[in-house]
Design a protein around this motif. Structure first.
Motif, PDB file in Angstrom:
ATOM      1  N   LEU A  86       0.532  -1.315  -0.091  1.00 49.26           N
ATOM      2  CA  LEU A  86       0.323   0.715   0.281  1.00 49.26           C
ATOM      3  C   LEU A  86       0.705   1.485  -0.201  1.00 49.26           C
ATOM      4  O   LEU A  86       0.511   2.376  -0.648  1.00 49.26           O
ATOM      5  N   GLU A 131      -4.247  -0.070  -5.021  1.00 50.51           N
ATOM      6  CA  GLU A 131      -4.752   0.555  -3.657  1.00 50.51           C
ATOM      7  C   GLU A 131      -6.098  -0.138  -3.350  1.00 50.51           C
ATOM      8  O   GLU A 131      -6.516  -0.916  -2.533  1.00 50.51           O
ATOM      9  N   SER A 132      -7.060  -0.367  -4.303  1.00 52.15           N
ATOM     10  CA  SER A 132      -8.483  -0.624  -3.877  1.00 52.15           C
ATOM     11  C   SER A 132      -7.754  -2.111  -3.654  1.00 52.15           C
ATOM     12  O   SER A 132      -8.910  -3.349  -2.707  1.00 52.15           O
ATOM     13  N   LEU A 135      -6.425  -3.046  -0.669  1.00 49.23           N
ATOM     14  CA  LEU A 135      -7.526  -3.358   0.973  1.00 49.23           C
ATOM     15  C   LEU A 135      -8.365  -4.004   0.781  1.00 49.23           C
ATOM     16  O   LEU A 135      -9.070  -4.672   2.028  1.00 49.23           O
ATOM     17  N   HIS A 264      -8.140  -0.009   9.227  1.00 52.03           N
ATOM     18  CA  HIS A 264      -8.706  -0.651   7.547  1.00 52.03           C
ATOM     19  C   HIS A 264      -9.930   0.070   7.438  1.00 52.03           C
ATOM     20  O   HIS A 264     -10.395   0.221   6.165  1.00 52.03           O
ATOM     21  N   ILE A 268     -10.575   2.466   3.956  1.00 52.09           N
ATOM     22  CA  ILE A 268     -10.957   2.100   2.710  1.00 52.09           C
ATOM     23  C   ILE A 268     -12.306   3.541   2.715  1.00 52.09           C
ATOM     24  O   ILE A 268     -12.344   4.060   2.073  1.00 52.09           O
ATOM     25  N   HIS A 308      -2.894   6.653   4.823  1.00 49.12           N
ATOM     26  CA  HIS A 308      -2.402   5.554   5.419  1.00 49.12           C
ATOM     27  C   HIS A 308      -1.556   5.242   6.865  1.00 49.12           C
ATOM     28  O   HIS A 308      -1.490   4.898   7.716  1.00 49.12           O
TER      29      HIS A 308
END
Length: 317
Positions: A86, A131-132, A135, A264, A268, A308
């Protein structure tokens, strides 16, 4: 009655005579001109201060995460490997846009080559999809740690973590390839001026003098198939996580276990809320001021890399 092309509608936003000097017809221009934030040109220097500050914090924070995980052997586990992925993704995504943006704000350096513009477009969309995907991987790690802790270390081995990372990279790289290829095939006429601070996909293809429904439809398909599916898998993971938490007998245990997920959940929110808002307002917010749309798009590429390392740095010992 035929709708006026977008490239003509933005002509009144141009602060200098470029709208007159770029009115000859051309196909695939050698350069584009980035306006920065249309309507706020006089405030570019002031806007650059928080942007530069956020970028500096994001770079320092994400490099700190990489350094600490590398030096501390106790952090060599699935969760922290995903955090490193990430961090790298955040660094690349923010660096692909911020230096050029600051050049626009500070030095009025607005030109960008056609190829560089398409490369920037691909980088932004590709790494945002990564990134998605990361996650989602972190959500799976939380699911295994809470719902099936005895098998966590045997399932999420280093080999499996590497394969998950490779799958995330391949998915993002392949699904985002049509963006620059479709943008390159459209003919561009009358203007090469992009009313944006970076080469955002919709902002570029809206300059095309052609029917761009393929680009628009693929963009929506990509939004809901990639981001939508990722949100779905995260929601399924957290449904199972919450069921496991509520089965715990002690209230303190429930609160402590759920607390491991708060970082987390914040990450998101930082990624998906600006993403959906920016994508949908660009397509359907016809009455939304242009400078507001551009600012929201900038938030999308600036805020997640900034938050982040702060989120995980505060919540993780």
């Amino acid at each position: 009655m035929q709708e006026t092309p977008f490239c003509l509608r933005v002509g009144h936003l141009l602060p200098y005579s470029m709208s007159d000097s770029n009115t000859t017809n051309f196909t695939n221009p050698s350069t584009f001109i980035l306006l920065g934030i249309p309507g706020l040109e006089a405030d570019h220097v002031w806007i650059s201060i928080p942007f530069c500050t956020m970028y500096t914090i994001a770079v320092l924070g994400n490099f700190t995460i990489l350094f600490i995980v590398k030096m501390d052997q106790s952090l060599h586990g699935p969760m922290y490997y995903f955090l490193c992925m990430l961090a790298v993704t955040d660094l690349v995504m923010s660096t692909s846009t911020l230096p050029k943006m600051l050049n626009i704000f500070w030095f009025n350096s607005r030109e960008i080559s056609f190829s560089a513009c398409l490369t920037e477009m691909y980088s932004i969309h590709c790494f945002s999809a990564m990134e998605s995907g990361i996650l989602v991987a972190i959500a799976f790690d939380h699911y295994m740690a809470i719902c099936d802790p005895l098998r966590h270390s045997t399932i999420l081995t280093n080999s499996v973590v590497g394969k998950i990372g490779l799958a995330v990279v391949l998915r993002s790289g392949i699904l985002r390839l049509p963006y620059p290829f479709l943008a390159r095939r459209w003919p561009y006429c009358r203007t090469n001026i992009i009313p944006h601070s970076y080469c955002e996909h919709i902002a570029v293809v809206n300059l095309a003098c052609a029917d761009i429904h393929i680009s628009s439809y693929y963009s929506l398909f990509d939004l809901f198939s990639v981001i939508g599916m990722d949100v779905f898998f995260i929601a399924v993971s957290y449904t199972q996580i919450l069921r496991a938490i509520f089965r715990l007998p002690m209230k303190d245990a429930r609160i402590k276990t759920f607390g491991t997920c708060t970082s987390h959940l914040c990450a998101i929110s930082a990624l998906y809320i600006p993403d959906f808002f920016s994508s949908l307002t660009h397509r359907f917010g016809h009455n939304v001021p242009l400078h507001f749309l551009v600012l929201i798009a900038n938030v999308y590429v600036l805020v997640p890399p900034l938050l982040h390392p702060i989120i995980y740095g505060v919540k993780t010992k």
